[in-house]
Design an enzyme around this catalytic site. Structure first.
Site, PDB file in Angstrom:
ATOM      1  N   LYS A 115       0.807  -1.135   0.180  1.00 51.80           N
ATOM      2  CA  LYS A 115       0.074   0.024  -0.171  1.00 51.80           C
ATOM      3  C   LYS A 115       0.755   1.077  -0.040  1.00 51.80           C
ATOM      4  O   LYS A 115       2.243   1.274   0.160  1.00 51.80           O
ATOM      5  CB  LYS A 115      -0.848  -0.030   1.320  1.00 51.80           C
ATOM      6  CG  LYS A 115      -0.113   0.043   2.634  1.00 51.80           C
ATOM      7  CD  LYS A 115      -1.029  -0.490   3.520  1.00 51.80           C
ATOM      8  CE  LYS A 115      -0.010  -0.466   5.041  1.00 51.80           C
ATOM      9  NZ  LYS A 115      -0.742  -0.994   6.158  1.00 51.80           N
ATOM     10  N   TYR A 137      16.649  30.111   5.836  1.00 51.94           N
ATOM     11  CA  TYR A 137      15.647  31.111   6.701  1.00 51.94           C
ATOM     12  C   TYR A 137      15.798  30.985   8.053  1.00 51.94           C
ATOM     13  O   TYR A 137      16.107  30.321   8.697  1.00 51.94           O
ATOM     14  CB  TYR A 137      14.232  30.281   6.305  1.00 51.94           C
ATOM     15  CG  TYR A 137      13.994  30.216   5.032  1.00 51.94           C
ATOM     16  CD1 TYR A 137      13.296  31.450   4.513  1.00 51.94           C
ATOM     17  CD2 TYR A 137      13.568  29.233   4.118  1.00 51.94           C
ATOM     18  CE1 TYR A 137      12.852  31.670   3.033  1.00 51.94           C
ATOM     19  CE2 TYR A 137      13.097  29.177   2.915  1.00 51.94           C
ATOM     20  CZ  TYR A 137      12.773  30.643   2.427  1.00 51.94           C
ATOM     21  OH  TYR A 137      12.146  30.626   1.102  1.00 51.94           O
TER      22      TYR A 137
HETATM   23  C1  PLP Z   1       0.127  -1.902   6.760  1.00 55.46           C
HETATM   24  C2  PLP Z   1      -0.432  -3.182   7.160  1.00 55.46           C
HETATM   25  C3  PLP Z   1       0.452  -4.385   7.063  1.00 55.46           C
HETATM   26  C4  PLP Z   1       1.919  -4.186   7.107  1.00 55.46           C
HETATM   27  O1  PLP Z   1       2.274  -3.639   8.518  1.00 55.46           O
HETATM   28  P1  PLP Z   1       3.711  -3.433   8.790  1.00 55.46           P
HETATM   29  O2  PLP Z   1       3.832  -2.904  10.135  1.00 55.46           O
HETATM   30  O3  PLP Z   1       4.337  -2.275   7.808  1.00 55.46           O
HETATM   31  O4  PLP Z   1       4.544  -4.624   8.732  1.00 55.46           O
HETATM   32  C5  PLP Z   1      -0.214  -5.410   7.712  1.00 55.46           C
HETATM   33  N1  PLP Z   1      -1.449  -5.652   7.589  1.00 55.46           N
HETATM   34  C6  PLP Z   1      -2.432  -4.672   7.478  1.00 55.46           C
HETATM   35  C7  PLP Z   1      -3.866  -4.776   7.704  1.00 55.46           C
HETATM   36  C8  PLP Z   1      -1.870  -3.457   7.450  1.00 55.46           C
HETATM   37  O5  PLP Z   1      -2.939  -2.502   7.158  1.00 55.46           O
END
Ligand code: PLP
Length: 347
Positions: free
Chosen positions: A40, A250
């Site tokens: 994702k 800045y």
């Molecule tokens: C993002 C996510 C993962 C992966 O989690 P990590 O902590 O990055 O390993 C796994 N399961 C779900 C449902 C997630 O939303």
């Protein structure tokens, strides 16, 4: 016609071998379970279209995204039935896309269960909430007729604090096991990256690492297994000499204590190199440390070149960006350090 697209002055060096090696290490650590992959948010900012084929080549066959648009963007790279959408179907349009494409919905609520069933149902995943109180049906709702009638491939739940020692891990594991006994399903999944290190009780049939694939270290004991993946690099736009008493950047937050050589580099907060790195970040070139001076600005930062006077305009420097250490220095999470990296990087 425009001439060929010029190369950006900013690039994200991505170690493709390290991604594959990290997946294999996590797959081994998952014991009898197989490792999938959370891809994702554009594979945590690294580029999902590059990452998915790598992981597929390494042996990964289960991919998780959050949004339907993310699945659509990957559907030509992997078997769509191996891609799951964690947010689930929010509309009839989402359901229609799932049914037409083969992308698998993760059903998170009775409303989503009903939406899916009303359209004809079929293979799906089901999220059960065991303590996050974010997404997922409750344990009690598993008894509902509509839930019992589902064709569930993966029954999943998600850990709240897998990177910490807390009773909540065992409590969630217990509830997830309860869920496994309460509804028919083909495979069960609980562990994210950190959860994989909690041991076989947490593995089920499928694990879902994300951050650890990309070089994050959720638990210290995983550090020897995982390799850094992403290294931001920026071109030097200008080199200049600053007199003692002059300020840099800045709001004049840095004053030169003596005459010094500095370099302006093409990375700023618009690229995800956020202002928390002001006066704290470090770059490297030719094995020399080059600290960030003063404020990070939108498109640029200024570094101290006193230790590397040979650096010229057009040379490249690399950010110190090992995630666990960078998280401590910056105050950002390892997740934010990757997902905030902007669109201007050559990847
Ligand atoms: C993002 C996510 C993962 C992966 O989690 P990590 O902590 O990055 O390993 C796994 N399961 C779900 C449902 C997630 O939303």
């Amino acid at each position: 016609m425009l001439p060929e697209f010029p190369a950006p002055a900013l690039r994200l060096d991505i170690d493709r071998d390290a991604i594959a090696a990290n997946w294999r290490a996590l797959d081994r650590l998952s014991g009898a379970a197989r490792a999938g992959a959370a891809v994702k948010a554009n594979a945590y900012g690294l580029g999902a279209r590059q990452v998915v084929p790598l992981l597929h080549e390494a042996g990964c066959r289960d991919f998780f995204v959050a949004h339907w648009a993310e699945a659509a963007e990957l559907a030509d790279l992997a078997d769509p039935t191996s891609i799951a959408v964690l947010h689930g179907p929010l509309s009839d349009g989402d359901v229609a896309f799932a049914r037409a494409s083969g992308v698998v919905p993760v059903l998170n609520s009775l409303a989503q269960v009903q939406r899916w069933t009303a359209a004809g149902g079929g293979r799906c995943h089901l999220m059960v909430d065991t303590g996050m109180n974010r997404l997922g049906v409750t344990l009690a709702e598993l008894g509902e007729e509509a839930v019992q009638a589902l064709d569930i491939d993966v029954l999943l739940s998600h850990l709240v604090s897998s990177e910490e020692e807390t009773d909540l891990n065992a409590r969630q594991c217990r509830r997830w096991n309860e869920a496994r006994g309460a509804v028919r399903h083909a495979r069960a999944s609980l562990a994210n990256s950190g959860g994989i290190a909690l041991g076989p009780d947490y593995h089920g049939d499928l694990t879902r690492p994300g951050i650890a694939l990309y070089g994050g270290i959720p638990r210290a004991e995983m550090a020897p297994l995982l390799r850094q993946v992403a290294r931001p690099q920026a071109a030097v736009l200008q080199v200049r000499d600053v007199a003692a008493g002059e300020t840099v950047g800045y709001n004049a937050t840095f004053t030169a204590p003596h005459a010094m050589r500095v370099g302006t580099i093409a990375i700023g907060y618009a690229d995800g190199y956020l202002r928390c790195w002001s006066g704290k970040g470090v770059f490297h070139a030719a094995g020399v440390r080059l600290p960030v001076l003063g404020r990070v600005s939108m498109d640029m930062s200024v570094i101290d070149l006193s230790a590397a006077p040979e650096i010229r305009e057009g040379d490249w420097v690399a950010a110190e960006y090992a995630l666990p250490e960078a998280a401590v220095t910056s105050g950002l999470s390892q997740y934010e350090l990757l997902t905030s990296l902007g669109r201007r990087f050559g990847r």
